[in-house]
Design a protein around this motif. Sequence first.
Motif, PDB file in Angstrom:
ATOM      1  N   VAL A 189       0.849  -1.189   0.000  1.00 25.59           N
ATOM      2  CA  VAL A 189       0.000   0.000   0.000  1.00 25.59           C
ATOM      3  C   VAL A 189       0.888   1.243   0.000  1.00 25.59           C
ATOM      4  CG1 VAL A 189      -1.672   1.342   1.331  1.00 25.59           C
ATOM      5  CG2 VAL A 189      -1.926  -1.137   1.174  1.00 25.59           C
ATOM      6  N   PHE A 190       1.949   1.199   0.811  1.00 23.08           N
ATOM      7  CA  PHE A 190       2.897   2.308   0.855  1.00 23.08           C
ATOM      8  C   PHE A 190       4.222   1.792   1.393  1.00 23.08           C
ATOM      9  CE2 PHE A 190       4.932   5.950   3.016  1.00 23.08           C
ATOM     10  CZ  PHE A 190       5.055   6.803   1.926  1.00 23.08           C
ATOM     11  N   ALA A 191       5.314   2.328   0.877  1.00 21.99           N
ATOM     12  CA  ALA A 191       6.651   2.105   1.414  1.00 21.99           C
ATOM     13  C   ALA A 191       7.415   3.401   1.228  1.00 21.99           C
ATOM     14  CB  ALA A 191       7.341   0.949   0.692  1.00 21.99           C
ATOM     15  N   TYR A 192       8.405   3.633   2.073  1.00 17.94           N
ATOM     16  CA  TYR A 192       9.098   4.922   1.995  1.00 17.94           C
ATOM     17  C   TYR A 192      10.484   4.802   1.370  1.00 17.94           C
ATOM     18  CZ  TYR A 192      10.631   9.617   3.148  1.00 17.94           C
ATOM     19  OH  TYR A 192      11.093  10.900   3.064  1.00 17.94           O
ATOM     20  N   ASP A 193      11.367   4.047   2.000  1.00 18.70           N
ATOM     21  CA  ASP A 193      12.710   3.941   1.450  1.00 18.70           C
ATOM     22  C   ASP A 193      13.388   2.693   1.997  1.00 18.70           C
ATOM     23  OD1 ASP A 193      14.740   4.709  -0.229  1.00 18.70           O
ATOM     24  OD2 ASP A 193      15.094   6.645   0.722  1.00 18.70           O
ATOM     25  N   VAL A 194      14.452   2.278   1.325  1.00 17.88           N
ATOM     26  CA  VAL A 194      15.196   1.099   1.762  1.00 17.88           C
ATOM     27  C   VAL A 194      16.194   1.491   2.846  1.00 17.88           C
ATOM     28  CG1 VAL A 194      14.902  -0.095  -0.423  1.00 17.88           C
ATOM     29  CG2 VAL A 194      16.904   1.361  -0.096  1.00 17.88           C
ATOM     30  N   ASN A 195      16.605   0.480   3.623  1.00 20.82           N
ATOM     31  CA  ASN A 195      17.533   0.761   4.717  1.00 20.82           C
ATOM     32  C   ASN A 195      18.934   0.231   4.423  1.00 20.82           C
ATOM     33  OD1 ASN A 195      17.124  -1.965   5.008  1.00 20.82           O
ATOM     34  ND2 ASN A 195      15.959  -1.815   6.914  1.00 20.82           N
ATOM     35  N   TRP A 196      19.220  -0.022   3.154  1.00 15.69           N
ATOM     36  CA  TRP A 196      20.560  -0.438   2.769  1.00 15.69           C
ATOM     37  C   TRP A 196      21.157   0.611   1.822  1.00 15.69           C
ATOM     38  CZ3 TRP A 196      16.381  -3.909   1.676  1.00 15.69           C
ATOM     39  CH2 TRP A 196      15.846  -3.777   0.390  1.00 15.69           C
ATOM     40  N   GLN A 197      22.454   0.518   1.609  1.00 13.14           N
ATOM     41  CA  GLN A 197      23.144   1.500   0.785  1.00 13.14           C
ATOM     42  C   GLN A 197      22.709   1.398  -0.672  1.00 13.14           C
ATOM     43  OE1 GLN A 197      27.381   1.480   1.259  1.00 13.14           O
ATOM     44  NE2 GLN A 197      27.763   2.975  -0.361  1.00 13.14           N
ATOM     45  N   LYS A 198      22.554   2.566  -1.296  1.00 18.71           N
ATOM     46  CA  LYS A 198      22.117   2.602  -2.686  1.00 18.71           C
ATOM     47  C   LYS A 198      23.319   2.645  -3.627  1.00 18.71           C
ATOM     48  CE  LYS A 198      17.735   4.878  -1.583  1.00 18.71           C
ATOM     49  NZ  LYS A 198      16.824   6.011  -1.851  1.00 18.71           N
ATOM     50  N   ASP A 199      23.108   2.118  -4.813  1.00 20.04           N
ATOM     51  CA  ASP A 199      24.134   2.110  -5.856  1.00 20.04           C
ATOM     52  C   ASP A 199      24.515   3.552  -6.216  1.00 20.04           C
ATOM     53  OD1 ASP A 199      25.610   1.821  -8.244  1.00 20.04           O
ATOM     54  OD2 ASP A 199      24.492   0.028  -8.825  1.00 20.04           O
ATOM     55  N   ASN A 267      -2.011  -0.379  17.176  1.00 14.65           N
ATOM     56  CA  ASN A 267      -3.285  -0.472  17.885  1.00 14.65           C
ATOM     57  C   ASN A 267      -3.829   0.884  18.333  1.00 14.65           C
ATOM     58  OD1 ASN A 267      -4.216  -3.174  17.841  1.00 14.65           O
ATOM     59  ND2 ASN A 267      -2.606  -3.749  19.298  1.00 14.65           N
ATOM     60  N   SER A 268      -3.193   1.956  17.907  1.00 15.56           N
ATOM     61  CA  SER A 268      -3.736   3.283  18.209  1.00 15.56           C
ATOM     62  C   SER A 268      -4.960   3.544  17.339  1.00 15.56           C
ATOM     63  CB  SER A 268      -2.682   4.354  17.951  1.00 15.56           C
ATOM     64  OG  SER A 268      -2.351   4.389  16.570  1.00 15.56           O
ATOM     65  N   ASP A 269      -5.696   4.600  17.666  1.00 14.57           N
ATOM     66  CA  ASP A 269      -6.839   4.974  16.831  1.00 14.57           C
ATOM     67  C   ASP A 269      -6.399   5.232  15.395  1.00 14.57           C
ATOM     68  OD1 ASP A 269      -8.502   4.758  18.996  1.00 14.57           O
ATOM     69  OD2 ASP A 269      -8.590   6.920  19.397  1.00 14.57           O
ATOM     70  N   ALA A 270      -5.232   5.880  15.232  1.00  5.20           N
ATOM     71  CA  ALA A 270      -4.743   6.184  13.890  1.00  5.20           C
ATOM     72  C   ALA A 270      -4.379   4.919  13.134  1.00  5.20           C
ATOM     73  CB  ALA A 270      -3.531   7.116  13.980  1.00  5.20           C
ATOM     74  N   ASP A 271      -3.779   3.962  13.822  1.00  4.21           N
ATOM     75  CA  ASP A 271      -3.423   2.688  13.189  1.00  4.21           C
ATOM     76  C   ASP A 271      -4.683   1.957  12.736  1.00  4.21           C
ATOM     77  OD1 ASP A 271      -1.985   0.427  12.363  1.00  4.21           O
ATOM     78  OD2 ASP A 271      -1.980  -0.443  14.374  1.00  4.21           O
ATOM     79  N   ASN A 272      -5.663   1.887  13.609  1.00  4.23           N
ATOM     80  CA  ASN A 272      -6.904   1.191  13.263  1.00  4.23           C
ATOM     81  C   ASN A 272      -7.659   1.904  12.147  1.00  4.23           C
ATOM     82  OD1 ASN A 272      -6.412  -0.765  15.210  1.00  4.23           O
ATOM     83  ND2 ASN A 272      -7.577   0.313  16.794  1.00  4.23           N
ATOM     84  N   ARG A 273      -7.615   3.218  12.161  1.00  4.37           N
ATOM     85  CA  ARG A 273      -8.295   3.981  11.109  1.00  4.37           C
ATOM     86  C   ARG A 273      -7.688   3.658   9.741  1.00  4.37           C
ATOM     87  NH1 ARG A 273      -6.824   8.667  12.632  1.00  4.37           N
ATOM     88  NH2 ARG A 273      -8.512   8.942  14.120  1.00  4.37           N
ATOM     89  N   VAL A 278      -8.185   0.817   4.514  1.00  7.60           N
ATOM     90  CA  VAL A 278      -7.657   0.004   3.425  1.00  7.60           C
ATOM     91  C   VAL A 278      -8.561  -1.193   3.153  1.00  7.60           C
ATOM     92  CG1 VAL A 278      -5.740  -1.491   2.735  1.00  7.60           C
ATOM     93  CG2 VAL A 278      -5.259   0.739   3.749  1.00  7.60           C
ATOM     94  N   VAL A 279      -8.988  -1.870   4.208  1.00  9.62           N
ATOM     95  CA  VAL A 279      -9.839  -3.050   4.040  1.00  9.62           C
ATOM     96  C   VAL A 279     -11.193  -2.662   3.446  1.00  9.62           C
ATOM     97  CG1 VAL A 279     -10.960  -4.983   5.217  1.00  9.62           C
ATOM     98  CG2 VAL A 279      -8.653  -4.264   5.901  1.00  9.62           C
ATOM     99  N   LEU A 314      -9.376  -7.902  10.061  1.00  3.71           N
ATOM    100  CA  LEU A 314      -9.615  -7.900   8.614  1.00  3.71           C
ATOM    101  C   LEU A 314     -10.785  -8.816   8.254  1.00  3.71           C
ATOM    102  CD1 LEU A 314      -6.946  -8.051   5.831  1.00  3.71           C
ATOM    103  CD2 LEU A 314      -8.886  -9.586   5.751  1.00  3.71           C
ATOM    104  N   ARG A 315     -10.775 -10.016   8.811  1.00  4.34           N
ATOM    105  CA  ARG A 315     -11.832 -10.977   8.443  1.00  4.34           C
ATOM    106  C   ARG A 315     -13.213 -10.492   8.883  1.00  4.34           C
ATOM    107  NH1 ARG A 315      -9.679 -15.346   6.047  1.00  4.34           N
ATOM    108  NH2 ARG A 315      -7.670 -16.201   6.729  1.00  4.34           N
TER     109      ARG A 315
END
Length: 543
Positions: A189-199, A267-273, A278-279, A314-315
């Motif tokens: 759904v979303f990703a920000y950046d990798v945590n390894w060194q870039k080329d 499990n915060s309100d923001a997480d559940n929202r 998404v579901v 989810l279910r």
Amino acid sequence: MRVPALLVLLQITLLVVALPSWAGEAQRHIDDQTIAARQWDVIDIQFNQALRADEGTETEFSATFSSDDGDQLEIPGFFDGQNGFVLRFTPPKPGSWKYVTRSSSTALDKKSGEIAAEPAASGRRGSIVVNENSPRQFHYQDGEAYYPIAFEFDWLFALDAENPTDIPLTRQWIDRLAENGFNQVVMNVFAYDVNWQKDDRLPKEYDYGNPRVFPFGGDNTHPDHSKLNIEYFQRLDRVIDYLDQKGIAAHLMIYVWNKKVNWPEANSDADNRYFDYVVKRYQAFPNLIWDISKEALGYGHNDVNYISQRIERLRKLDAYRRLVTVHDYSYCRRFPNKLDFISVQLWHAELYGTMRNVVKDFPGKPILNIEHGGYEDAPYVVFPGSYVSPETCLERAYQCVFAGTYPTHYWQNAAWNVIIPDVESLAPDDRPRLDYYRHLRTLVEKYRLGELIAGDTKCNSGFCLHNDDDLFVFYVPKENISIGPRLPKDAKGRKMKGTWFDPFTGTFSEPVEQTISQWPSFRKPEGDGFSVLVVDILPDNTP
């Protein structure tokens, strides 16, 4: 272009927007109207309601859909910003479906209407389900077999996320995958950046890490988790919809813990929202497969209880009961009964035997090797894993297939933050060998490999899929110069036909007929790679 923050909605004017093209246009709700639709097509029913964005995501809104023969579905609605509120519905069968809404907002409560669903259009097969009669296999709701050949494309959401009007780069890549036999995309759904060194050689235009889009208010550096960025999800809709049009499953990972996303507290309100939204928003898409999180337990973000609670949540929300897995073998191994299929991450050099052991450990579950350690080489190094040769990656995919499990392919310049939109612009030697998987699809469909029996070698060296009667398909290792099939004893003296399949070119040899002797043998064609031999035992009356 930075995605603009959502504006306070002083007045909502209903728009008719072109969302899923299978269904045509979104429909404005009018009390007691009848809306034409088709089975397994997605339709949006829009409701006017003037609310601020933060109020909209907190407003309870759902509907009961009742068929003319008594079936019921409880469909959650969602707030869609300038489009008001939406019920996104996919008729699971033809006929009349009447709905009545429920809402904490008086203006949205007790609204009624009807969907008149015609039979499915040609080519529409419904959602992917586990085959009840053969629970290691998948099929579509129409009964046609579904054999997954997956491609990991974590940042697919980002290709056109800053384009407000179109998704040309997304279509280009999805078309390329469809043309080459892939029918499942593993994506975030979303990703920000990798945590390894870039080329160091990586051109900036190919790096989709650190995106300027964000599913919450603010941005990843300064998030406002109290708000959802509705426009972000509207643009993600286009990606899921186009995958659906091309017959490709969207294996959607709701979270990812190791890609620097500034998530709300668990499990915060923001997480559940966020999770609930998404579901609610994507469950109606018949091509949807749920995955709670990439690397669900591997980075210490949360424990097994959190993942289990997310599955239960989810279910309860998903009226369509789409398939659920978790991109984490440690979780799948401990809690297989909570999942519809098992996702493993196994890199062992001897992969066939490893996958056969997984099959024995999880009877009655389909198994997807979502990450077998093969990350095909590309012009820019991202994450090389243990295997980078496209031929070795293909060999490992076939070992998954012959073990009775399913493969996933990675190309380093599309799997993660690095995406080269136009691979045809690359020198031929730098392009991914996606054509290898088109050839695999040809073999799978020609001989219906998913329906064959795995685990019996039926040969002196190699692996076999067979129907225990007259069809035997052998994986012949690259080290072999020949293979000796071990066919049923009662077949001795009959005729058999051997056809070689080249997995690198997709070509079949001219068939060679032999009389089945005590020790039959076929000499492997010259070449450095593995090969596939198809043996058909011919009818008794064959001259």
